[in-house]
Design an enzyme around this catalytic site. Structure first.
Site, PDB file in Angstrom:
ATOM      1  N   ARG A   7       0.854  -1.204   0.000  1.00  0.00           N
ATOM      2  CA  ARG A   7       0.000   0.000   0.000  1.00  0.00           C
ATOM      3  C   ARG A   7       0.879   1.239   0.000  1.00  0.00           C
ATOM      4  NH1 ARG A   7       0.590   1.287   5.253  1.00  0.00           N
ATOM      5  NH2 ARG A   7       0.243  -0.361   6.802  1.00  0.00           N
ATOM      6  N   HIS A  43      -1.551   3.280   6.690  1.00  0.00           N
ATOM      7  CA  HIS A  43      -2.570   2.287   7.046  1.00  0.00           C
ATOM      8  C   HIS A  43      -3.951   2.907   7.049  1.00  0.00           C
ATOM      9  CE1 HIS A  43      -4.895  -0.635   9.235  1.00  0.00           C
ATOM     10  NE2 HIS A  43      -5.188   0.299  10.124  1.00  0.00           N
ATOM     11  N   TYR A  89       7.256   3.101  10.647  1.00  0.00           N
ATOM     12  CA  TYR A  89       7.693   1.703  10.685  1.00  0.00           C
ATOM     13  C   TYR A  89       8.267   1.251   9.343  1.00  0.00           C
ATOM     14  CZ  TYR A  89       3.177   1.690   8.460  1.00  0.00           C
ATOM     15  OH  TYR A  89       2.156   1.997   7.617  1.00  0.00           O
TER      16      TYR A  89
HETATM   17  C1  LIG Z   1      -9.933  -7.977  15.508  1.00  0.00           C
HETATM   18  C2  LIG Z   1      -9.254  -6.693  15.165  1.00  0.00           C
HETATM   19  N1  LIG Z   1      -8.051  -6.430  15.696  1.00  0.00           N
HETATM   20  C3  LIG Z   1      -7.432  -5.260  15.402  1.00  0.00           C
HETATM   21  C4  LIG Z   1      -8.024  -4.340  14.583  1.00  0.00           C
HETATM   22  C5  LIG Z   1      -7.357  -3.003  14.285  1.00  0.00           C
HETATM   23  N2  LIG Z   1      -6.807  -3.042  12.905  1.00  0.00           N
HETATM   24  C6  LIG Z   1      -7.533  -2.655  11.853  1.00  0.00           C
HETATM   25  S1  LIG Z   1      -6.794  -2.985  10.399  1.00  0.00           S
HETATM   26  C7  LIG Z   1      -5.450  -3.628  11.176  1.00  0.00           C
HETATM   27  C8  LIG Z   1      -4.321  -4.179  10.368  1.00  0.00           C
HETATM   28  C9  LIG Z   1      -4.783  -5.309   9.532  1.00  0.00           C
HETATM   29  O1  LIG Z   1      -3.716  -5.790   8.801  1.00  0.00           O
HETATM   30  P1  LIG Z   1      -3.927  -6.688   7.517  1.00  0.00           P
HETATM   31  O2  LIG Z   1      -4.839  -7.807   7.832  1.00  0.00           O
HETATM   32  O3  LIG Z   1      -2.585  -7.023   7.000  1.00  0.00           O
HETATM   33  O4  LIG Z   1      -4.710  -5.740   6.498  1.00  0.00           O
HETATM   34  P2  LIG Z   1      -4.203  -4.384   5.829  1.00  0.00           P
HETATM   35  O5  LIG Z   1      -4.615  -3.277   6.754  1.00  0.00           O
HETATM   36  O6  LIG Z   1      -2.750  -4.457   5.656  1.00  0.00           O
HETATM   37  O7  LIG Z   1      -4.948  -4.306   4.555  1.00  0.00           O
HETATM   38  C10 LIG Z   1      -5.599  -3.592  12.551  1.00  0.00           C
HETATM   39  C11 LIG Z   1      -4.606  -4.046  13.549  1.00  0.00           C
HETATM   40  C12 LIG Z   1      -9.288  -4.666  14.075  1.00  0.00           C
HETATM   41  N3  LIG Z   1      -9.966  -3.799  13.286  1.00  0.00           N
HETATM   42  N4  LIG Z   1      -9.873  -5.844  14.332  1.00  0.00           N
END
Ligand SMILES: Cc1ncc(C[n+]2csc(CCOP(=O)(O)OP(=O)(O)O)c2C)c(N)n1
Ligand SMILES: [Mg+2]
Lengths: 336, 329
Positions: free
Chosen positions: A253, A257, A265
């Site tokens: 991306r 985030h 990071y």
């Molecule tokens: C159960 C849960 N834990 C933590 C979060 C907070 N959170 C939202 S997105 C994210 C990162 C998710 O990473 P990934 O699955 O790699 O998806 P990306 O954001 O990289 O598309 C986090 C920690 C959440 N929404 N739901």
């Protein structure tokens, strides 16, 4: 209403070899890119509320996968879900209206960016819970099987989601029941700030498929053709009763985030490196180089999509705001 | 003609069987519900009648199977999930609370989740703290979930069939101690209305609202108290969400006294909601005594039988508490 040409499977091995399919794929890539640039801009100008997760840089995943799907197939999506929603064929105006908190939005302003679903196109919904949609996808696939339908379900999720129990439970269920589901992991190297290097010991996320007895494959997620090829194979297998597949798409991306990210990071060099592997630019160059489209045709598609996004913003902005008076409706569906 | 008597467990099974016969979209999924017949014997022979596809044994995977039920419900099926012990819903809470309960509202009202989740709750089996809880208030607190607690074989069948007609996620909390109890259950398919409290006994002196196994326990207490000249009205809300206060308010207006009986711990328990609602309306002016809440102690359920019994209201506790209210203490 603002829509793009629906994605279709090419009459060839690669999307880029079939002009019609290639134009649709290009429209999808550009619609995702411009939609997100537009909402990013609206956000920066204080015209958009909440937060959002942009998939700029990851457009080829949703595009390549959805090119292998039928309209009647289902998807489950994530917090980073605009790309999936658009590639499955959503109305850009209703999406924009949802983000602008309008009554005409997909969720009447109740969901926002993180919760858009579209019954028409089989999008069972984005999800604010990491990995929340994966078991739901398995269930939708079970449902197709029990009903004797040949629809396939695709579940999109991130690399971070593969460390959640829901991922493991859902893959196991799908495997033991031979469900028609394809698990598509968008490995963009980070779950928020935490890198896959730190969050898992396996080298490839697709290696995790072995634990459930299903095929796992890793692919260049910035290459529409490559994504389409593995998706098509997995979708065919699922549709013909061969069970689930785990596909890992390596991507990145470009943006943070969400809206609170200061990029502490990762390095600028890393971001710049991945920008040289921009999926939209790569696909455009390929089409022109291979003589499938002229630069003029690419420019025409670009103008068309910019126009659709402008329409979407205009139409959505003109719509009524979502209405607090009806807030208590739809907590439950009426019993008839 | 003599009344048809079957057990609570048989009544649940009969409801599932009738629903599966009437509607091909109804199917069951849960741990050991196939040839094993279910941890409490509820599914029994259903797998032989309907096959392994529709009476689907699952891996030990509560989050996964509730999620699968949500996905199936979203796409045209009517799943009945059995969670072996209601305590294990904790494993599946994301799918229950963040997914099933929210989807209809959050996604704008077009999708719905017509799912039924059945789970046995309650103590009295010596299974101790992780297999004995009464967690109804968890679910009742979440907008988007309907919650029912059948208190008799009749309600076990009627509420389950009503839950299956409902286009929303319905949590059906069955009480373990009731599974083997018997009562009148008509053979035909009938429905107990979700959202209608039921007056199960009428008496002029004291209104008692009770849930789950406490309904039959309170009825026993009422019989004892009647011999001493104290007449109880006993009301079973049947559904905690939605809650029908009308018969409760009407009864309080007549008796002027209200006692609330639940097995769950008292602190922030469901009965606090009923007390609050009475106090928010005109019925409060009819009260001649303070509201009495008789509930479980605020401790985890212990193992030793004498400890376990001391934690939740027993028959003598109900009798004594009712007398206290009548004497104004
Ligand atoms: C159960 C849960 N834990 C933590 C979060 C907070 N959170 C939202 S997105 C994210 C990162 C998710 O990473 P990934 O699955 O790699 O998806 P990306 O954001 O990289 O598309 C986090 C920690 C959440 N929404 N739901
Ligand atoms: Mg990620």
């Amino acid at each position: 209403m603002a829509t793009i040409t629906p994605l279709t499977a090419p009459n060839a091995e690669r999307v880029s070899q079939d002009k019609e399919a290639a134009i649709a794929a290009l429209e999808s890539l550009l619609a995702i890119r411009f939609f997100e640039e537009a909402v990013d801009g609206l956000f920066a100008r204080g015209m958009m509320h909440g937060t959002m997760h942009l998939s700029i840089g990851q457009e080829a995943v949703a595009t390549g996968v959805c090119a292998a799907l039928r309209k009647t197939d289902f998807i489950t999506s994530t917090h980073r879900g605009h790309s999936h929603c658009i590639a499955k064929g959503a109305d850009l105006t209703r999406m924009m209206a949802e983000l602008l908190a309008k009554q005409t939005g997909y969720c009447r302003g109740r969901g926002g960016s993180m919760h858009i679903a579209d019954v028409e196109t089989g999008n069972l919904g984005a999800n604010g819970i990491v990995a929340g949609g994966i078991p739901i996808a398995a269930g939708a696939a079970l449902s197709q099987k029990l009903q004797g339908k040949d629809n396939v379900v695709v579940s999109f999720f991130g690399d971070g989601a593969t460390n959640e129990g829901a991922f493991h439970e859902a893959l196991n269920l799908a495997a033991v029941w031979d469900l028609p589901v394809v698990f598509v992991c968008e490995n963009n190297k980070y779950g928020m700030s935490f890198s896959t290097a730190k969050s898992m010991k396996v080298e490839k996320i697709s290696d995790r498929a072995a634990a459930y007895g299903m095929p796992g494959v890793t692919v260049d997620g910035n290459d529409v053709d490559a994504v389409y090829a593995v998706a098509q194979e997995a979708v065919d297998r699922a549709r013909s009763g061969g069970g689930p597949t785990l596909i890992e798409c390596l991507t990145y991306r470009h943006k943070g985030h969400s809206k609170s990210d200061k990029n502490l990071y990762r390095t600028k060099e890393e971001i710049d490196f991945w920008k040289t592997k921009d999926p939209v630019g790569i696909f455009e160059t390929k089409l022109v180089d291979q003589g499938v489209l002229t630069q003029e045709e690419v420019d025409q598609v670009t103008d068309k999509i910019r126009g659709e996004i402008r329409n979407a913003i205009q139409e959505a902005s003109a719509a009524p705001d979502s209405d607090p008076a009806e807030l208590l409706s739809s907590v439950f569906r009426e019993v008839n | 003609m003599s009344e048809r008597i079957i057990t609570y467990g048989e009544a649940v099974r009969e409801a599932i069987g009738q629903a599966m016969e009437a509607d091909p979209s109804v199917f069951m999924l849960g741990e050991d519900i196939g040839v094993y017949g279910g941890a409490f014997g509820v599914s029994g022979d259903l797998v032989h009648r309907f096959g392994e596809d529709r009476v689907r044994d699952t891996p030990i995977s509560e989050l996964g199977i509730v999620g699968a039920a949500v996905g199936a419900a979203l796409t045209g099926m009517k799943p009945i999930v059995e969670i072996q012990f209601s305590d294990f819903t904790a494993q599946a809470m994301d799918q229950i609370v963040n997914q099933a309960a929210k989807i209809h509202f959050m996604l704008g009202g077009e999708l719905a989740v017509p799912m039924v989740l059945r789970a046995p709750l309650g103590s009295g089996t010596g299974a101790a703290a992780q297999h004995s809880q009464s967690l109804e208030a968890w679910f009742a607190h979440v907008p988007g979930l309907k919650v029912v607690m059948p208190s008799s074989p009749y309600e076990a069948k009627g509420l389950l069939l009503a839950a299956l007609d409902d286009p929303n996620p319905v949590i059906v909390l069955e009480h373990k101690l009731l599974y083997k109890t018997s009562g009148h259950v008509p053979e035909e398919a009938y429905r107990s209305e979700i959202g209608k409290s039921k007056v199960v006994r009428e008496g002029k002196d004291l209104t008692v609202v009770a849930t789950g196994v406490m309904v039959s326990r309170t009825l026993e207490a009422a019989t004892q108290l009647a011999a001493e000249g104290i007449e109880l009205t006993v009301i079973d809300p049947r559904s905690l969400t939605p809650l029908d206060m009308d018969p409760i308010n009407a009864s309080v207006a007549q008796t002027g006294r209200l006692m609330l009986v639940q097995e769950a711990p008292k602190h922030v328990g469901y009965m606090a909601e009923i007390a609050a609602r009475v106090s928010e309306g005109p019925a409060i002016y009819s009260l001649t005594e303070p509201v009495k809440r008789l509930a479980g102690l605020d401790v985890p359920i212990p193992y030793a039988p004498q400890l376990e019994k001391s934690v939740v209201p027993q028959l003598p506790d109900i009798v004594a508490a009712a007398k206290d209210v009548m004497r104004g203490v």
